[in-house]
Design an enzyme around this catalytic site. Structure first.
Site, PDB file in Angstrom:
ATOM      1  N   GLU A   1       0.107   9.699  -7.518  1.00  0.00           N
ATOM      2  CA  GLU A   1      -0.974   8.811  -7.960  1.00  0.00           C
ATOM      3  C   GLU A   1      -1.227   8.871  -9.465  1.00  0.00           C
ATOM      4  OE1 GLU A   1      -3.765   8.907  -3.927  1.00  0.00           O
ATOM      5  OE2 GLU A   1      -4.440   9.935  -5.728  1.00  0.00           O
TER       6      GLU A   1
ATOM      7  N   TRP B   1      -3.131  11.995  -0.064  1.00  0.00           N
ATOM      8  CA  TRP B   1      -2.543  11.033   0.856  1.00  0.00           C
ATOM      9  C   TRP B   1      -1.859  11.779   1.998  1.00  0.00           C
ATOM     10  CZ3 TRP B   1      -3.661   6.458   2.089  1.00  0.00           C
ATOM     11  CH2 TRP B   1      -2.765   5.623   2.794  1.00  0.00           C
TER      12      TRP B   1
ATOM     13  N   PHE C   1      24.544  -3.589  -3.739  1.00  0.00           N
ATOM     14  CA  PHE C   1      23.133  -3.248  -3.583  1.00  0.00           C
ATOM     15  C   PHE C   1      22.876  -1.777  -3.278  1.00  0.00           C
ATOM     16  CE2 PHE C   1      23.714  -7.691  -2.260  1.00  0.00           C
ATOM     17  CZ  PHE C   1      22.882  -8.325  -3.169  1.00  0.00           C
TER      18      PHE C   1
ATOM     19  N   ASN D   1      18.687  10.005   5.294  1.00  0.00           N
ATOM     20  CA  ASN D   1      19.118   8.917   4.421  1.00  0.00           C
ATOM     21  C   ASN D   1      17.868   8.304   3.826  1.00  0.00           C
ATOM     22  OD1 ASN D   1      20.157   6.774   3.046  1.00  0.00           O
ATOM     23  ND2 ASN D   1      20.836   5.642   4.841  1.00  0.00           N
TER      24      ASN D   1
ATOM     25  N   HIS E   1       1.068   1.136  -7.589  1.00  0.00           N
ATOM     26  CA  HIS E   1       1.066   2.289  -8.473  1.00  0.00           C
ATOM     27  C   HIS E   1       1.375   1.904  -9.916  1.00  0.00           C
ATOM     28  CE1 HIS E   1       1.382   5.543  -5.126  1.00  0.00           C
ATOM     29  NE2 HIS E   1       0.523   4.575  -4.824  1.00  0.00           N
TER      30      HIS E   1
ATOM     31  N   ARG F   1      17.960   7.130   0.560  1.00  0.00           N
ATOM     32  CA  ARG F   1      18.473   6.603  -0.708  1.00  0.00           C
ATOM     33  C   ARG F   1      17.741   5.324  -1.113  1.00  0.00           C
ATOM     34  NH1 ARG F   1      24.707   6.504   1.171  1.00  0.00           N
ATOM     35  NH2 ARG F   1      23.611   5.438   2.852  1.00  0.00           N
TER      36      ARG F   1
ATOM     37  N   SER G   1       6.642   9.246  -0.519  1.00  0.00           N
ATOM     38  CA  SER G   1       6.575  10.050   0.704  1.00  0.00           C
ATOM     39  C   SER G   1       7.889  10.781   0.936  1.00  0.00           C
ATOM     40  CB  SER G   1       6.258   9.155   1.901  1.00  0.00           C
ATOM     41  OG  SER G   1       5.027   8.496   1.729  1.00  0.00           O
TER      42      SER G   1
END
Length: 387
Positions: free
Chosen positions: A161, A87, A27, A246, A187, A248, A56
């Protein structure tokens, strides 16, 4: 709900892809994320793409990369020109790296930054400009790019956006030194949570790779310019060169992104068809200001503002929408200067924020989706006509 703000877009292709990762038992970020990055860069005609866990985080890593580049990096106290509407996480990374924000009002017709005020916003401390295309509608990115080049400014393009929008035949997100994207549920495409940044600058790319991944050297290209590699394989396996994070993504997000990207042109085509219907219904209604398309919008949603001359109470309008089972919300984050968090910022502004305030106090948007919304939009017209 009769007319939702957002809707799921996963089909059997995404479900099968997710199951293939689950069956593999692997995963963590790997080959599927890398494949999605390559496809996304190719889709935008860019050399490099770096996937992260949210839009973000893409803005955070992009800002950090500008602060760690070798030649004239951003530093604390530098000034950044930003639009008043976006935002929150367009702005937060700038504050977190000690930058001073210079806010500029928006154009009421497009909701994007008012470029007529750029010269007034420029000062001796200005080092970067942030271009944001609001809700699928391209900002005047060509003008912002030209302004940045003329004044030797870094140009960060927040396109979270407006995936798949176009201006002058170019995809939005490709005008800046770095372009950022979000793949949140609502989105244009979704990877559950996820984001991306793209660039043609090899140094910014290498910085983003390291900053995404603990600030270490693992995953750097063999010809990385960020550090001198030693012959000590034990050291090199866990060598840290930047104060990174981190952020990722997972293989689940990567493989879903591959499937969603295949569907993006069809999604955008339907969103644009819905935009035509919306404009036909509301362009002649003098009580509302609707977004004027600039370039080719990818129609994230349908923002509306009550016209200053219209005698409509927004609270009554909202009650009518609730009673009709129609979802609605604030236009992006409204005027960011109106939020409590601004007390933590170093900032200034160019003049008043007339139209950002108007969007904050008299604006709202309803959703767009990659399926036919004629019935929902017709109902919306009926409800607003009865006000």
């Amino acid at each position: 709900m009769f007319y939702e703000l957002a809707s799921p877009t996963f089909g059997c292709e995404e479900h099968d892809a997710l199951n293939s990762v689950i069956q593999s038992g692997y995963f963590s970020m790997g080959e599927k994320v890398e494949e999605f990055e390559k496809l996304f860069a190719l889709y935008h005609g860019k050399k490099y793409a770096v996937m992260v866990n949210s839009g973000s985080s893409a803005n955070l890593i992009a800002t950090a990369a500008f602060c760690y580049r070798k030649d004239k990096p951003l530093k604390q106290g530098d000034e950044v020109i930003v639009p008043a509407i976006s935002w929150a996480t367009t702005y937060h990374p700038l504050q977190q790296y000690g930058l001073k924000l210079k806010f500029v009002d928006v154009d009421p017709s497009t909701l994007n930054i008012d470029v007529k005020q750029l010269n007034a916003a420029l000062s001796k401390d200005t080092r970067m400009i942030v271009g944001v295309s609001i809700l699928g509608n391209p900002a005047p990115l060509d003008i912002l790019q030209e302004f940045a080049i003329k004044h030797n400014l870094m140009f960060l393009e927040d396109n979270c956006e407006s995936l798949d929008a176009e201006l002058n035949g170019k995809k939005t997100g490709t005008f800046g030194d770095i372009g950022t994207f979000s793949f949140f549920f609502s989105h244009h495409i979704s990877t559950m949570e996820g984001g991306m940044l793209i660039t043609d600058d090899s140094e910014l790319y290498q910085l983003a790779l390291s900053l995404r991944n603990h600030g270490w050297t693992r995953g750097q290209p063999d010809n990385s310019s960020l550090y001198d590699k030693t012959d000590d394989a034990f050291l090199e396996a866990y060598r840290f060169i930047l104060p990174g994070y981190n952020v990722r993504p997972t293989e689940l997000a990567g493989i879903v992104g591959i499937e969603q990207l295949k569907k993006l042109p069809r999604f955008t085509e339907q969103r644009r068809k819905n935009l035509v219907v919306f404009n036909e219904l509301f362009s002649s209604d003098p009580r509302f200001i609707i977004q004027t398309e600039h370039g080719k919008s990818s129609a994230f949603c349908f923002p509306m503002m009550i016209h200053p001359d219209a005698e409509i109470c927004r609270s009554k309008l909202f009650s009518a929408l609730k009673n009709a089972d129609i979802g609605f919300r604030m236009i992006t984050g409204g005027n960011f200067l109106r939020h409590d968090v601004i007390k933590h910022y170093q900032y200034s502004q160019v003049g008043d924020m007339r139209w950002a305030d108007h969007a904050h106090d008299y604006g709202f948007f309803v959703g767009n989706h990659p399926f036919d919304l004629t019935e929902q939009l017709t109902k919306l017209k009926q409800v607003l006509a009865e006000l």
